[in-house]
Design a protein around this motif. Structure first.
Motif, PDB file in Angstrom:
ATOM      1  N   GLU A   1       0.921  -1.067  -0.035  1.00 55.44           N
ATOM      2  CA  GLU A   1      -0.179  -0.014  -0.062  1.00 55.44           C
ATOM      3  C   GLU A   1       0.769   1.195   0.093  1.00 55.44           C
ATOM      4  O   GLU A   1       0.638   2.071  -0.669  1.00 55.44           O
ATOM      5  CB  GLU A   1      -1.086   0.071   1.249  1.00 55.44           C
ATOM      6  CG  GLU A   1      -1.950  -1.053   1.130  1.00 55.44           C
ATOM      7  CD  GLU A   1      -2.909  -0.735  -0.077  1.00 55.44           C
ATOM      8  OE1 GLU A   1      -3.337   0.395  -0.501  1.00 55.44           O
ATOM      9  OE2 GLU A   1      -3.252  -1.881  -0.892  1.00 55.44           O
TER      10      GLU A   1
ATOM     11  N   LYS B   1       3.818   1.501  -1.288  1.00 56.36           N
ATOM     12  CA  LYS B   1       4.475   1.811  -2.438  1.00 56.36           C
ATOM     13  C   LYS B   1       3.561   2.388  -3.351  1.00 56.36           C
ATOM     14  O   LYS B   1       3.967   3.240  -4.325  1.00 56.36           O
ATOM     15  CB  LYS B   1       4.710   0.228  -2.925  1.00 56.36           C
ATOM     16  CG  LYS B   1       5.627   0.453  -4.441  1.00 56.36           C
ATOM     17  CD  LYS B   1       5.637  -0.945  -4.905  1.00 56.36           C
ATOM     18  CE  LYS B   1       6.438  -0.863  -6.462  1.00 56.36           C
ATOM     19  NZ  LYS B   1       6.314  -2.142  -6.986  1.00 56.36           N
ATOM     20  N   MET B   2       2.108   1.893  -3.478  1.00 52.23           N
ATOM     21  CA  MET B   2       1.158   2.722  -4.143  1.00 52.23           C
ATOM     22  C   MET B   2       0.933   4.072  -3.850  1.00 52.23           C
ATOM     23  O   MET B   2       0.961   4.805  -4.806  1.00 52.23           O
ATOM     24  CB  MET B   2      -0.078   1.840  -3.891  1.00 52.23           C
ATOM     25  CG  MET B   2      -0.681   0.518  -4.378  1.00 52.23           C
ATOM     26  SD  MET B   2      -0.517   0.617  -6.296  1.00 52.23           S
ATOM     27  CE  MET B   2      -2.049   0.958  -6.452  1.00 52.23           C
TER      28      MET B   2
ATOM     29  N   LEU C   1       3.810   5.786  -5.135  1.00 57.13           N
ATOM     30  CA  LEU C   1       3.845   5.855  -6.716  1.00 57.13           C
ATOM     31  C   LEU C   1       2.872   7.240  -7.239  1.00 57.13           C
ATOM     32  O   LEU C   1       3.212   7.902  -7.811  1.00 57.13           O
ATOM     33  CB  LEU C   1       3.583   4.723  -7.184  1.00 57.13           C
ATOM     34  CG  LEU C   1       4.610   3.447  -7.417  1.00 57.13           C
ATOM     35  CD1 LEU C   1       3.944   2.265  -7.728  1.00 57.13           C
ATOM     36  CD2 LEU C   1       5.660   4.025  -8.391  1.00 57.13           C
ATOM     37  N   ASN C   2       1.704   7.095  -6.472  1.00 53.65           N
ATOM     38  CA  ASN C   2       0.797   8.215  -6.561  1.00 53.65           C
ATOM     39  C   ASN C   2       1.551   9.528  -6.094  1.00 53.65           C
ATOM     40  O   ASN C   2       1.024  10.362  -7.021  1.00 53.65           O
ATOM     41  CB  ASN C   2      -0.513   7.834  -5.788  1.00 53.65           C
ATOM     42  CG  ASN C   2      -1.651   7.088  -6.566  1.00 53.65           C
ATOM     43  OD1 ASN C   2      -1.587   7.240  -7.894  1.00 53.65           O
ATOM     44  ND2 ASN C   2      -2.057   6.157  -6.012  1.00 53.65           N
TER      45      ASN C   2
ATOM     46  N   ALA D   1       4.435  10.481  -6.538  1.00 53.70           N
ATOM     47  CA  ALA D   1       5.372  10.607  -7.816  1.00 53.70           C
ATOM     48  C   ALA D   1       4.674  11.156  -8.922  1.00 53.70           C
ATOM     49  O   ALA D   1       5.188  11.853  -9.571  1.00 53.70           O
ATOM     50  CB  ALA D   1       6.237   9.337  -8.006  1.00 53.70           C
ATOM     51  N   ILE D   2       3.436  10.428  -9.179  1.00 53.65           N
ATOM     52  CA  ILE D   2       2.644  10.827 -10.355  1.00 53.65           C
ATOM     53  C   ILE D   2       2.203  12.413 -10.081  1.00 53.65           C
ATOM     54  O   ILE D   2       2.434  13.081 -10.843  1.00 53.65           O
ATOM     55  CB  ILE D   2       1.445  10.014 -10.427  1.00 53.65           C
ATOM     56  CG1 ILE D   2       2.029   8.585 -10.987  1.00 53.65           C
ATOM     57  CG2 ILE D   2       0.582  10.512 -11.490  1.00 53.65           C
ATOM     58  CD1 ILE D   2       1.123   7.303 -10.761  1.00 53.65           C
TER      59      ILE D   2
ATOM     60  N   ALA E   1       4.970  14.723 -10.388  1.00 53.62           N
ATOM     61  CA  ALA E   1       5.297  15.044 -11.888  1.00 53.62           C
ATOM     62  C   ALA E   1       4.383  15.683 -12.668  1.00 53.62           C
ATOM     63  O   ALA E   1       4.817  16.789 -13.388  1.00 53.62           O
ATOM     64  CB  ALA E   1       5.583  13.679 -12.615  1.00 53.62           C
ATOM     65  N   ARG E   2       3.250  15.693 -12.653  1.00 52.95           N
ATOM     66  CA  ARG E   2       2.119  16.758 -12.892  1.00 52.95           C
ATOM     67  C   ARG E   2       2.344  17.877 -12.652  1.00 52.95           C
ATOM     68  O   ARG E   2       1.814  18.852 -13.349  1.00 52.95           O
ATOM     69  CB  ARG E   2       0.687  15.871 -12.762  1.00 52.95           C
ATOM     70  CG  ARG E   2       0.394  14.825 -13.391  1.00 52.95           C
ATOM     71  CD  ARG E   2      -0.935  13.799 -12.832  1.00 52.95           C
ATOM     72  NE  ARG E   2      -1.994  14.765 -12.834  1.00 52.95           N
ATOM     73  CZ  ARG E   2      -2.813  14.612 -13.866  1.00 52.95           C
ATOM     74  NH1 ARG E   2      -2.436  13.965 -14.936  1.00 52.95           N
ATOM     75  NH2 ARG E   2      -3.693  15.406 -14.084  1.00 52.95           N
TER      76      ARG E   2
ATOM     77  N   ARG F   1       8.838   5.345  -1.668  1.00 48.96           N
ATOM     78  CA  ARG F   1       8.948   4.132  -2.310  1.00 48.96           C
ATOM     79  C   ARG F   1      10.082   3.265  -1.813  1.00 48.96           C
ATOM     80  O   ARG F   1       9.952   1.881  -1.728  1.00 48.96           O
ATOM     81  CB  ARG F   1       9.066   4.195  -3.923  1.00 48.96           C
ATOM     82  CG  ARG F   1       7.883   4.881  -4.559  1.00 48.96           C
ATOM     83  CD  ARG F   1       7.733   4.560  -5.925  1.00 48.96           C
ATOM     84  NE  ARG F   1       9.089   4.959  -6.558  1.00 48.96           N
ATOM     85  CZ  ARG F   1       9.373   6.290  -7.084  1.00 48.96           C
ATOM     86  NH1 ARG F   1       8.756   7.354  -6.879  1.00 48.96           N
ATOM     87  NH2 ARG F   1      10.343   6.490  -7.813  1.00 48.96           N
TER      88      ARG F   1
ATOM     89  N   GLN G   1       9.774  12.047 -16.951  1.00 47.98           N
ATOM     90  CA  GLN G   1       9.609  10.818 -15.920  1.00 47.98           C
ATOM     91  C   GLN G   1       8.566   9.723 -16.779  1.00 47.98           C
ATOM     92  O   GLN G   1       7.542  10.258 -17.411  1.00 47.98           O
ATOM     93  CB  GLN G   1       8.977  11.295 -14.771  1.00 47.98           C
ATOM     94  CG  GLN G   1       9.939  11.880 -14.081  1.00 47.98           C
ATOM     95  CD  GLN G   1       9.496  12.184 -12.347  1.00 47.98           C
ATOM     96  OE1 GLN G   1       8.484  12.768 -12.461  1.00 47.98           O
ATOM     97  NE2 GLN G   1      10.249  11.763 -11.482  1.00 47.98           N
TER      98      GLN G   1
ATOM     99  N   ILE H   1       4.436   9.681 -17.691  1.00 50.73           N
ATOM    100  CA  ILE H   1       4.010   9.931 -16.429  1.00 50.73           C
ATOM    101  C   ILE H   1       2.950  11.170 -16.428  1.00 50.73           C
ATOM    102  O   ILE H   1       1.984  11.261 -15.782  1.00 50.73           O
ATOM    103  CB  ILE H   1       4.783  10.262 -15.244  1.00 50.73           C
ATOM    104  CG1 ILE H   1       4.221   9.782 -14.042  1.00 50.73           C
ATOM    105  CG2 ILE H   1       5.526  11.518 -15.363  1.00 50.73           C
ATOM    106  CD1 ILE H   1       5.366   9.589 -12.663  1.00 50.73           C
ATOM    107  N   THR H   2       2.988  12.013 -17.559  1.00 46.18           N
ATOM    108  CA  THR H   2       2.341  13.122 -17.469  1.00 46.18           C
ATOM    109  C   THR H   2       0.677  12.824 -17.686  1.00 46.18           C
ATOM    110  O   THR H   2      -0.100  13.313 -17.673  1.00 46.18           O
ATOM    111  CB  THR H   2       2.619  14.265 -18.499  1.00 46.18           C
ATOM    112  OG1 THR H   2       3.238  13.474 -19.520  1.00 46.18           O
ATOM    113  CG2 THR H   2       4.039  14.807 -17.615  1.00 46.18           C
TER     114      THR H   2
ATOM    115  N   ILE I   1      -2.777   5.948  -9.692  1.00 48.78           N
ATOM    116  CA  ILE I   1      -2.822   4.318  -9.894  1.00 48.78           C
ATOM    117  C   ILE I   1      -3.863   3.764  -8.944  1.00 48.78           C
ATOM    118  O   ILE I   1      -3.732   4.409  -7.701  1.00 48.78           O
ATOM    119  CB  ILE I   1      -1.327   3.657  -9.676  1.00 48.78           C
ATOM    120  CG1 ILE I   1      -0.726   4.202  -8.717  1.00 48.78           C
ATOM    121  CG2 ILE I   1      -0.749   3.925 -11.000  1.00 48.78           C
ATOM    122  CD1 ILE I   1       0.603   3.535  -8.671  1.00 48.78           C
TER     123      ILE I   1
ATOM    124  N   VAL J   1       8.697   4.541 -10.960  1.00 49.03           N
ATOM    125  CA  VAL J   1       8.706   5.949 -11.659  1.00 49.03           C
ATOM    126  C   VAL J   1      10.434   5.990 -11.803  1.00 49.03           C
ATOM    127  O   VAL J   1      11.102   6.041 -11.096  1.00 49.03           O
ATOM    128  CB  VAL J   1       8.094   6.990 -10.973  1.00 49.03           C
ATOM    129  CG1 VAL J   1       8.337   8.376 -11.601  1.00 49.03           C
ATOM    130  CG2 VAL J   1       6.885   6.865 -10.568  1.00 49.03           C
TER     131      VAL J   1
END
Lengths: 347, 129
Positions: A248, A250-251, A254-255, A257-258, A261-262, A278, B2, B17-18, B23, B91
């Motif tokens: 969990e 890790k998820m 990752l989220n 990180a997303i 990035a955005r 992570r 990324q 990633i953009t 997830i 990532v």
């Protein structure tokens, strides 16, 4: 005295006549024999002390010769000499006493060891020489006339009869002593036997008790080991949930990180944090897997220990059973030994 | 740039990633009748109803009995899609110059990540869905 040597055997040198011969039986035999044969007799122990009452003693001896100290001393000396001859030859010896009467001494033996003597006689084989008896009367200080009258009343027989009488007393007394000695040996042996078996019995009971203890301890050990196994299974359950928490996390990382990035440049710092999360989750997962490996090894080792413990338990149970069997057999043997002992001691 | 890497069976793929919104762990699907064959159902996520794509099938993978564990929610223009995958991997930061197009076709790209060549799903490719 009945004494045992250090090896448990009877000490023959300490044995006394009363240990091996029933004195009452001997007295009855001696009295009847004396009356029947008209020959006086008495039995003395190895020190010369009488153990029976005198049978059919003559008036000559009782009322005259023994009546003064001088006479008594002479008699004692004479008896001693006869006894010594008998003891040396281990055969009946026939001799003339200080006063001139015919006497005999028959040794009573255990093996070749003297335990007593049967003294007897107070008879004559030929008409008394009056002058000689008068002389003796004066020497020991008794009435001359009375002494001569008394000697005339002494039973007259021949030497053959005296020898036969001595032989009979010798044979009977020694048979009695030999039988008594054998019975005593038997009694001593059976007593030792009985004592040893009681000892063994007691030891076996201790052994039996401690073997039951061992079995119980082994049982407890097995139970504890099974507990350890249960605990390690519980640990695995906990590790499963740690693993899923790591997943969990890790998820989440990752989220994060997303999202970072955005957010473009503004999210750069947050991206670093996300990476850390992570990494952390990965470490947690790897640690959990290592612990799982370890608990698996613990379980394997516990399984082996349980196997060993089961076979040990089986062995100790078999041992307990065997010991109990031996103990019950021993009890039977002990009872037999006790019976033997009481039979041997039953006089 | 990324990229988000993920696993289909034992094969690694990546996505810009953009394009990714979020997830999610797998969740129950609502079936959609008469849909394209690689659309395996619908999910509701953050107030939107989103079609779920069998990513293996979309990439011509022959194994259609794949059991998906994770969904990657992406935005293509105004559309949202959920890519069903086996596992989310990581990532990764890459240089854009490391992206190579295959057969001069920008639909399929590959990228070299730590000496491993992996397929990168691009906007153009996904837009065709």
């Amino acid at each position: 005295m009945i004494k045992k040597l250090s090896n448990g055997d009877l000490d023959v040198t300490a044995l006394e006549i009363k240990d091996v011969i029933d004195i009452k039986l001997l007295q009855t035999f001696q009295d009847n024999f004396a009356t029947g044969m008209n020959i006086a007799s008495v039995t003395v122990d190895k020190d010369g002390t009488p153990v029976t009452n005198p049978s059919s003693y003559t008036s000559f001896c009782m009322d005259f010769t023994h009546s003064t100290k001088a006479g008594d001393d002479r008699c004692a000396l004479s008896h001693k000499k006869g006894g010594e001859d008998a003891a040396r030859t281990l055969r009946p010896s026939i001799y003339t006493c200080h006063a001139g009467l015919i006497d005999f001494a028959a040794p009573i033996l255990v093996g070749e060891h003297l335990i007593g003597t049967i003294l007897g006689g107070q008879v004559l084989t030929s008409a008394p020489n009056e002058a000689k008896f008068r002389k003796t009367a004066n020497e020991i200080g008794v009435n001359e006339e009375g002494y001569v009258d008394a000697v005339k009343k002494v039973y007259m027989t021949n030497e053959k009869n005296i020898t036969a009488a001595a032989e009979v007393l010798y044979i009977v007394a020694n048979s009695l002593s030999q039988a008594g000695y054998e019975r005593l040996k038997l009694s001593t042996m059976s007593q030792t036997l009985s004592e040893n078996f009681s000892q063994i019995s007691a030891t076996m009971e201790e052994l039996s008790a401690s073997s039951v203890n061992v079995t119980n301890n082994q049982q407890n050990l097995s139970d504890e080991i099974i507990n350890v196994k249960k605990l390690s299974i519980e640990i695995n359950t906990i590790l499963d949930s740690i693993k899923s928490i790591a997943d969990e996390t890790k998820m989440l990382g990752l989220n994060a990180a997303i999202e970072a990035a955005r957010a473009g440049d503004a999210g750069r710092g947050f991206g670093v944090v996300a990476t850390e999360i992570r990494t952390l989750s990965q470490n947690s997962k790897e640690t959990a897997i290592k612990i799982m490996d370890l608990t698996k090894k613990i379980q394997e080792s516990v399984d082996k220990t349980i196997d060993t413990s089961h076979s040990t338990l089986e062995t100790t149970e078999q041992q307990s059973a065997a010991i109990q069997e031996v103990t019950s057999n021993l009890m039977e043997v002990t009872t037999l030994a006790d019976e033997l002992n009481s039979m041997a001691n039953n006089k | 740039m990324q990229i988000l890497t993920f696993l289909l069976k034992d094969e690694r793929y990546a996505i810009d990633i953009t394009l990714v919104n979020t997830i999610e762990n797998k969740m129950p699907l609502t079936p959609v009748p008469n849909s394209k064959k690689y659309v395996i159902g619908l999910i509701s996520n953050r107030g939107s109803v989103i079609p779920v794509i069998n990513t293996s099938l979309m990439l011509d993978d022959k194994d259609i009995n794949n059991i998906f564990e994770k969904f990657i929610i992406i935005s293509i223009g105004n559309e949202k899609l959920a890519l069903a995958v086996n596992e989310i991997d990581d990532v990764v930061e890459i240089e854009e110059k490391n992206i190579e197009n295959i057969n001069n076709d920008e639909d399929f790209s590959i990228v070299n990540v730590n000496s491993n060549v992996i397929t990168l799903l691009t906007y153009k490719q996904l837009k065709k869905i």
